[in-house]
Design a protein around this motif. Sequence first.
Motif, PDB file in Angstrom:
ATOM      1  N   TYR A 233       9.684  45.807 -30.112  1.00 44.34           N
ATOM      2  CA  TYR A 233       8.579  45.766 -29.154  1.00 44.34           C
ATOM      3  C   TYR A 233       8.854  46.912 -28.172  1.00 44.34           C
ATOM      4  CZ  TYR A 233       8.435  41.165 -31.290  1.00 44.34           C
ATOM      5  OH  TYR A 233       8.413  40.137 -32.200  1.00 44.34           O
ATOM      6  N   PHE A 234       8.031  47.932 -28.238  1.00 44.41           N
ATOM      7  CA  PHE A 234       8.388  49.243 -27.679  1.00 44.41           C
ATOM      8  C   PHE A 234       8.605  49.250 -26.167  1.00 44.41           C
ATOM      9  CE2 PHE A 234       6.103  49.824 -31.638  1.00 44.41           C
ATOM     10  CZ  PHE A 234       6.938  50.686 -32.326  1.00 44.41           C
ATOM     11  N   GLY A 235       7.949  48.363 -25.453  1.00 45.24           N
ATOM     12  CA  GLY A 235       8.194  48.226 -24.025  1.00 45.24           C
ATOM     13  C   GLY A 235       7.564  49.306 -23.175  1.00 45.24           C
ATOM     14  N   GLY A 236       7.749  49.177 -21.868  1.00 50.14           N
ATOM     15  CA  GLY A 236       7.226  50.152 -20.916  1.00 50.14           C
ATOM     16  C   GLY A 236       8.184  51.314 -20.761  1.00 50.14           C
ATOM     17  N   ASP A 237       8.305  51.823 -19.534  1.00 49.88           N
ATOM     18  CA  ASP A 237       9.166  52.973 -19.299  1.00 49.88           C
ATOM     19  C   ASP A 237      10.630  52.584 -19.108  1.00 49.88           C
ATOM     20  OD1 ASP A 237       7.034  54.678 -19.459  1.00 49.88           O
ATOM     21  OD2 ASP A 237       6.711  54.800 -17.304  1.00 49.88           O
ATOM     22  N   ASP A 238      10.918  51.282 -19.101  1.00 48.54           N
ATOM     23  CA  ASP A 238      12.273  50.849 -18.771  1.00 48.54           C
ATOM     24  C   ASP A 238      13.128  50.473 -19.980  1.00 48.54           C
ATOM     25  OD1 ASP A 238      10.651  48.684 -19.277  1.00 48.54           O
ATOM     26  OD2 ASP A 238      10.940  47.728 -17.335  1.00 48.54           O
ATOM     27  N   VAL A 239      12.642  49.570 -20.850  1.00 49.01           N
ATOM     28  CA  VAL A 239      13.468  49.118 -21.977  1.00 49.01           C
ATOM     29  C   VAL A 239      12.629  48.977 -23.238  1.00 49.01           C
ATOM     30  CG1 VAL A 239      15.100  47.848 -20.513  1.00 49.01           C
ATOM     31  CG2 VAL A 239      13.125  46.649 -21.491  1.00 49.01           C
TER      32      VAL A 239
ATOM     33  N   ILE B 134      12.546  46.335 -26.523  1.00 47.17           N
ATOM     34  CA  ILE B 134      13.017  44.996 -26.837  1.00 47.17           C
ATOM     35  C   ILE B 134      13.050  44.817 -28.351  1.00 47.17           C
ATOM     36  CG2 ILE B 134      12.573  42.525 -26.540  1.00 47.17           C
ATOM     37  CD1 ILE B 134      11.083  43.248 -23.964  1.00 47.17           C
ATOM     38  N   PHE B 135      14.127  44.215 -28.857  1.00 50.06           N
ATOM     39  CA  PHE B 135      14.290  43.995 -30.288  1.00 50.06           C
ATOM     40  C   PHE B 135      14.534  42.522 -30.572  1.00 50.06           C
ATOM     41  CE2 PHE B 135      15.462  48.344 -29.497  1.00 50.06           C
ATOM     42  CZ  PHE B 135      14.971  49.056 -30.581  1.00 50.06           C
TER      43      PHE B 135
ATOM     44  N   VAL C  89      18.128  44.587 -26.100  1.00 50.47           N
ATOM     45  CA  VAL C  89      17.305  45.651 -25.521  1.00 50.47           C
ATOM     46  C   VAL C  89      18.059  46.976 -25.534  1.00 50.47           C
ATOM     47  CG1 VAL C  89      16.074  44.033 -24.005  1.00 50.47           C
ATOM     48  CG2 VAL C  89      18.096  45.247 -23.141  1.00 50.47           C
ATOM     49  N   LEU C  90      17.274  48.035 -25.426  1.00 52.32           N
ATOM     50  CA  LEU C  90      17.820  49.376 -25.218  1.00 52.32           C
ATOM     51  C   LEU C  90      17.235  49.914 -23.928  1.00 52.32           C
ATOM     52  CD1 LEU C  90      19.388  51.911 -26.228  1.00 52.32           C
ATOM     53  CD2 LEU C  90      17.226  52.665 -27.258  1.00 52.32           C
ATOM     54  N   ASP C  91      18.091  50.248 -22.996  1.00 51.60           N
ATOM     55  CA  ASP C  91      17.650  50.858 -21.753  1.00 51.60           C
ATOM     56  C   ASP C  91      17.146  52.262 -22.071  1.00 51.60           C
ATOM     57  OD1 ASP C  91      17.570  52.249 -19.221  1.00 51.60           O
ATOM     58  OD2 ASP C  91      18.805  50.641 -18.400  1.00 51.60           O
TER      59      ASP C  91
ATOM     60  N   ASP D 290      25.015  58.411 -27.718  1.00 49.09           N
ATOM     61  CA  ASP D 290      25.732  57.157 -27.909  1.00 49.09           C
ATOM     62  C   ASP D 290      24.950  56.017 -27.247  1.00 49.09           C
ATOM     63  OD1 ASP D 290      27.700  55.333 -28.573  1.00 49.09           O
ATOM     64  OD2 ASP D 290      28.867  55.715 -26.743  1.00 49.09           O
ATOM     65  N   LYS D 291      23.841  55.644 -27.881  1.00 52.28           N
ATOM     66  CA  LYS D 291      22.978  54.607 -27.325  1.00 52.28           C
ATOM     67  C   LYS D 291      23.634  53.239 -27.482  1.00 52.28           C
ATOM     68  CE  LYS D 291      18.899  57.276 -28.720  1.00 52.28           C
ATOM     69  NZ  LYS D 291      19.694  58.383 -29.300  1.00 52.28           N
ATOM     70  N   GLN D 292      23.567  52.411 -26.432  1.00 52.57           N
ATOM     71  CA  GLN D 292      24.189  51.102 -26.449  1.00 52.57           C
ATOM     72  C   GLN D 292      23.128  50.016 -26.264  1.00 52.57           C
ATOM     73  OE1 GLN D 292      27.567  50.632 -26.984  1.00 52.57           O
ATOM     74  NE2 GLN D 292      27.618  52.852 -27.322  1.00 52.57           N
ATOM     75  N   PHE D 293      23.108  49.073 -27.213  1.00 49.63           N
ATOM     76  CA  PHE D 293      22.205  47.935 -27.076  1.00 49.63           C
ATOM     77  C   PHE D 293      22.836  46.887 -26.165  1.00 49.63           C
ATOM     78  CE2 PHE D 293      20.975  49.423 -31.436  1.00 49.63           C
ATOM     79  CZ  PHE D 293      19.701  49.864 -31.084  1.00 49.63           C
ATOM     80  N   ILE D 294      21.958  46.151 -25.488  1.00 46.73           N
ATOM     81  CA  ILE D 294      22.416  45.106 -24.564  1.00 46.73           C
ATOM     82  C   ILE D 294      21.831  43.777 -25.025  1.00 46.73           C
ATOM     83  CG2 ILE D 294      22.407  44.294 -22.164  1.00 46.73           C
ATOM     84  CD1 ILE D 294      21.809  47.229 -21.362  1.00 46.73           C
ATOM     85  N   ASP D 295      22.685  42.776 -25.241  1.00 41.96           N
ATOM     86  CA  ASP D 295      22.200  41.448 -25.602  1.00 41.96           C
ATOM     87  C   ASP D 295      21.561  40.779 -24.396  1.00 41.96           C
ATOM     88  OD1 ASP D 295      23.021  41.116 -28.374  1.00 41.96           O
ATOM     89  OD2 ASP D 295      25.065  41.247 -27.603  1.00 41.96           O
TER      90      ASP D 295
END
Length: 397
Positions: free
Chosen positions: A352-358, A360-361, A380-382, A390-395
Amino acid sequence: MNRILYKVCISVLLLTVLFTLLTGCSSEIEDVNTEQTAVTYVENEDFQNFLGNESNIAKVKNGYYFFVGMNLYYFDTETKEAYPICNKPNCNHKGDCTSYFSIFNYYPFELSYYNNALYVLGWEDDGKNLRHNYIYEISLDNYKRKKAAYLFDSTSSTGSVGSIIHRGYVYYQKGSSGNLEKTTSYLYRVKLGNISKKENAEAIYEFSGIGASINGLNASGNNIIIRNISYGDTEGNNYETSYNLIDIHSLETKRIVGNEAYSLFVDGKYAYYEKGENVVNCINLDTNEEEFFCNIDGPAYISADSEYIYFDNLQAIYIGRIDKKDRKIFVFDKSGNYITEITPRNPKDYCYFGGDDVMIFKEFIGGEIVESDGTKGYYVLDKSQITSPDKQFIDME
């Protein structure tokens, strides 16, 4: 004489109070801006097309509301925490709980936001065989619910493919039977706040044909975007599609593209669509001029925020065009320049592509969605990391 004057004054005062209450009620109906003419996205008034019309997610100032099963959750983008909207200790989040939306009264599969409130489709039973279908408002101050717009009556299910709220109106489709027979589908709208069953919704568009249906309901600026589907005969031959714009003020309809488009996304005055499976073109909706935008490894779902255009090739896996290991979300700027690509944790995770902030997966593992045990499976991905190698996903926790 003084007693008579006293009674007159009391009567005038009561009438004044009554008039104030009545006008207060009617002002609630009128307190929506149906005359908005901005071409670009207007916060608090526009449908959040960057999330999709079937995401059951809604963006607010510092977070996102979303349904997990039949419970409404909130994700705080600052603390990166998610929780059900309930303040009762030891609550099981069923029955009389502010977060619980029973499927026997609501459809927790769509969620809309408009002017500091959430909206969900639901119904009120009238006897055994009749439902009055409404859009219900959920206050963000106390999470209380109330009817916000009457849509239509039905005998069982809504018969509605989808509904969105955009610039003061609720738009919804109904009429398609799904059968290969001559049928007509309609697009309706009703003013947000009008709960009267005496005033019929306005039919602003109709589409007829064999197996005719309207889907992909979306909105951007002064346009509602729909996708028409029909067949050439009752045997299911000659499958036809087209994407169309409906001007929300003039109600004039304009065809954008037909069968050549796999997917399309309207962002202000531009429409991006896949011409084939690998080429994306951009159409200026003011001039109808079309030009090449980029190449991708598609087919792909398209979305955008204020800075980037996103192409998610998930569908290419489902139709067997690419291997699961090649699942990607390609990111371009709005000049058509490649920026980066994002690989979800699992090949079939929903994005779910989200706005300018995150972004969502939702995890999809072993052929199944990770089930609704709280926010398990959501991450989510910030977007501040989009250009990072080095993108980091956040639970969601």
